[in-house]
Design a protein around this motif. Sequence first.
Motif, PDB file in Angstrom:
ATOM      1  N   ALA A  17       0.819  -1.213   0.000  1.00  0.00           N
ATOM      2  CA  ALA A  17       0.000   0.000   0.000  1.00  0.00           C
ATOM      3  C   ALA A  17       0.855   1.266   0.000  1.00  0.00           C
ATOM      4  O   ALA A  17       2.008   1.267   0.449  1.00  0.00           O
ATOM      5  CB  ALA A  17      -0.912   0.005   1.223  1.00  0.00           C
ATOM      6  N   SER A  18       0.263   2.338  -0.501  1.00  0.00           N
ATOM      7  CA  SER A  18       0.930   3.646  -0.470  1.00  0.00           C
ATOM      8  C   SER A  18       0.323   4.565   0.582  1.00  0.00           C
ATOM      9  O   SER A  18       1.040   5.310   1.254  1.00  0.00           O
ATOM     10  CB  SER A  18       0.823   4.327  -1.845  1.00  0.00           C
ATOM     11  OG  SER A  18       1.490   3.572  -2.825  1.00  0.00           O
ATOM     12  N   ARG A  19      -1.017   4.506   0.728  1.00  0.00           N
ATOM     13  CA  ARG A  19      -1.712   5.405   1.653  1.00  0.00           C
ATOM     14  C   ARG A  19      -2.637   4.585   2.545  1.00  0.00           C
ATOM     15  O   ARG A  19      -3.514   3.863   2.057  1.00  0.00           O
ATOM     16  CB  ARG A  19      -2.490   6.479   0.901  1.00  0.00           C
ATOM     17  CG  ARG A  19      -1.636   7.246  -0.099  1.00  0.00           C
ATOM     18  CD  ARG A  19      -2.354   8.464  -0.673  1.00  0.00           C
ATOM     19  NE  ARG A  19      -2.370   9.560   0.289  1.00  0.00           N
ATOM     20  CZ  ARG A  19      -3.444  10.046   0.875  1.00  0.00           C
ATOM     21  NH1 ARG A  19      -4.639   9.516   0.637  1.00  0.00           N
ATOM     22  NH2 ARG A  19      -3.371  11.045   1.729  1.00  0.00           N
ATOM     23  N   LYS A 105       5.500   5.275   4.188  1.00  0.00           N
ATOM     24  CA  LYS A 105       4.199   5.384   3.535  1.00  0.00           C
ATOM     25  C   LYS A 105       3.447   6.575   4.107  1.00  0.00           C
ATOM     26  O   LYS A 105       3.787   7.073   5.172  1.00  0.00           O
ATOM     27  CB  LYS A 105       3.394   4.098   3.757  1.00  0.00           C
ATOM     28  CG  LYS A 105       4.082   2.833   3.249  1.00  0.00           C
ATOM     29  CD  LYS A 105       3.280   1.590   3.567  1.00  0.00           C
ATOM     30  CE  LYS A 105       4.010   0.337   3.146  1.00  0.00           C
ATOM     31  NZ  LYS A 105       4.199   0.250   1.672  1.00  0.00           N
ATOM     32  N   ASP A 211      -5.553   3.450   0.026  1.00  0.00           N
ATOM     33  CA  ASP A 211      -5.470   2.055  -0.403  1.00  0.00           C
ATOM     34  C   ASP A 211      -6.054   1.093   0.621  1.00  0.00           C
ATOM     35  O   ASP A 211      -6.727   0.126   0.280  1.00  0.00           O
ATOM     36  CB  ASP A 211      -4.003   1.653  -0.658  1.00  0.00           C
ATOM     37  CG  ASP A 211      -3.321   2.548  -1.670  1.00  0.00           C
ATOM     38  OD1 ASP A 211      -3.932   2.823  -2.717  1.00  0.00           O
ATOM     39  OD2 ASP A 211      -2.183   2.964  -1.403  1.00  0.00           O
ATOM     40  N   VAL A 212      -5.737   1.353   1.900  1.00  0.00           N
ATOM     41  CA  VAL A 212      -6.079   0.409   2.956  1.00  0.00           C
ATOM     42  C   VAL A 212      -6.587   1.164   4.180  1.00  0.00           C
ATOM     43  O   VAL A 212      -6.032   2.210   4.540  1.00  0.00           O
ATOM     44  CB  VAL A 212      -4.851  -0.447   3.380  1.00  0.00           C
ATOM     45  CG1 VAL A 212      -5.225  -1.434   4.487  1.00  0.00           C
ATOM     46  CG2 VAL A 212      -4.279  -1.194   2.185  1.00  0.00           C
ATOM     47  N   LYS A 229     -12.793   4.196  -5.862  1.00  0.00           N
ATOM     48  CA  LYS A 229     -12.437   2.832  -5.508  1.00  0.00           C
ATOM     49  C   LYS A 229     -12.424   2.668  -3.987  1.00  0.00           C
ATOM     50  O   LYS A 229     -11.834   3.465  -3.270  1.00  0.00           O
ATOM     51  CB  LYS A 229     -11.055   2.484  -6.077  1.00  0.00           C
ATOM     52  CG  LYS A 229     -10.638   1.056  -5.787  1.00  0.00           C
ATOM     53  CD  LYS A 229      -9.254   0.766  -6.349  1.00  0.00           C
ATOM     54  CE  LYS A 229      -8.819  -0.658  -5.992  1.00  0.00           C
ATOM     55  NZ  LYS A 229      -7.456  -0.952  -6.502  1.00  0.00           N
ATOM     56  N   PRO A 231     -11.361   1.328  -0.431  1.00  0.00           N
ATOM     57  CA  PRO A 231     -10.106   0.787   0.109  1.00  0.00           C
ATOM     58  C   PRO A 231     -10.303  -0.619   0.648  1.00  0.00           C
ATOM     59  O   PRO A 231     -11.397  -1.017   1.017  1.00  0.00           O
ATOM     60  CB  PRO A 231      -9.773   1.769   1.241  1.00  0.00           C
ATOM     61  CG  PRO A 231     -11.092   2.335   1.647  1.00  0.00           C
ATOM     62  CD  PRO A 231     -11.921   2.389   0.410  1.00  0.00           C
ATOM     63  N   GLN A 232      -9.214  -1.380   0.669  1.00  0.00           N
ATOM     64  CA  GLN A 232      -9.239  -2.700   1.307  1.00  0.00           C
ATOM     65  C   GLN A 232      -9.328  -2.503   2.822  1.00  0.00           C
ATOM     66  O   GLN A 232      -8.633  -1.653   3.386  1.00  0.00           O
ATOM     67  CB  GLN A 232      -7.972  -3.478   0.969  1.00  0.00           C
ATOM     68  CG  GLN A 232      -7.811  -4.788   1.723  1.00  0.00           C
ATOM     69  CD  GLN A 232      -8.871  -5.810   1.349  1.00  0.00           C
ATOM     70  OE1 GLN A 232      -8.919  -6.253   0.217  1.00  0.00           O
ATOM     71  NE2 GLN A 232      -9.718  -6.178   2.311  1.00  0.00           N
TER      72      GLN A 232
END
Length: 269
Positions: A17-19, A105, A211-212, A229, A231-232
């Motif tokens: 992940a990035s963010r 990150k 992202d997460v 989108k 996030p996971q």
Amino acid sequence: MEEIQAIHKAAQILSAASRVLIDTGAGMSADSGISTYRDQQGRWRDFLPFTRLGLQPKDFSNPPGYREQPHYAWAFAEYLRRQMANAQPHTGYKIISDWVSNAGKEMFVLTTNIDGLHRRSGVPDSRLYERYGNLWELQCLEKCTSHWWPDNRTKLCHLDESTMRASGFPTCPFCGGLARPRVQMDYDDQFIEKEVGWKFYQNFLDAAAIDVVVIIGTTLWMSWPDNEKKPQVIHINPDPQTHVHYEKPIAITMGAEDALMGIDWCWKR
């Protein structure tokens, strides 16, 4: 075996992940010895110092209660402050602080906790938003000013634990009236928001897609635009029933400390 697989999967997702947004609630502090709020044995429903006297914090731990029953309202706050002062951030808190500062990150911590343990564990203010305030900060009960002030003294007033009544309440330095904790309560339209914390959080959300989301010990959730989108979600909670609140989460049915230690171990390897 399922928990081990979930921990490995969580570590893989975080590594890529990035963010990352880390969202924590009362369950995060349970491993530090601070009771949760709203579960069956939480301090809102079964707070022994009060329930043995036939009292419930929800009846007076709000602005009307501070006006009408300040001896009980401040007793509850004082008891919690003393409990939280004796609590230490567990290893999971220190892991989150290390991730935020050193993982390379973009990470941010949103918490509904009022105990200040994220700050004590080293999460920088620029990466932390305490959504419901902080018990170690005070404001005027009548909001005579928009200013709040910190007060880290363990004992703010006298507490008679046999009757759970407080006396010698702290006062507002601006008007001399009754002070209250800077925490969001029920029936509370005078809570003073810490604007800088909210702005740091909003800037993080606005900067780019997340992202997460790691959700620990809370069912707090936020909505995402349909055209964005999702996030996971990595959801950490020892109660398996809480996982159903989220769509296809990486569900880890463990306490915060053990789960975070497992993820951190796998991530670093």
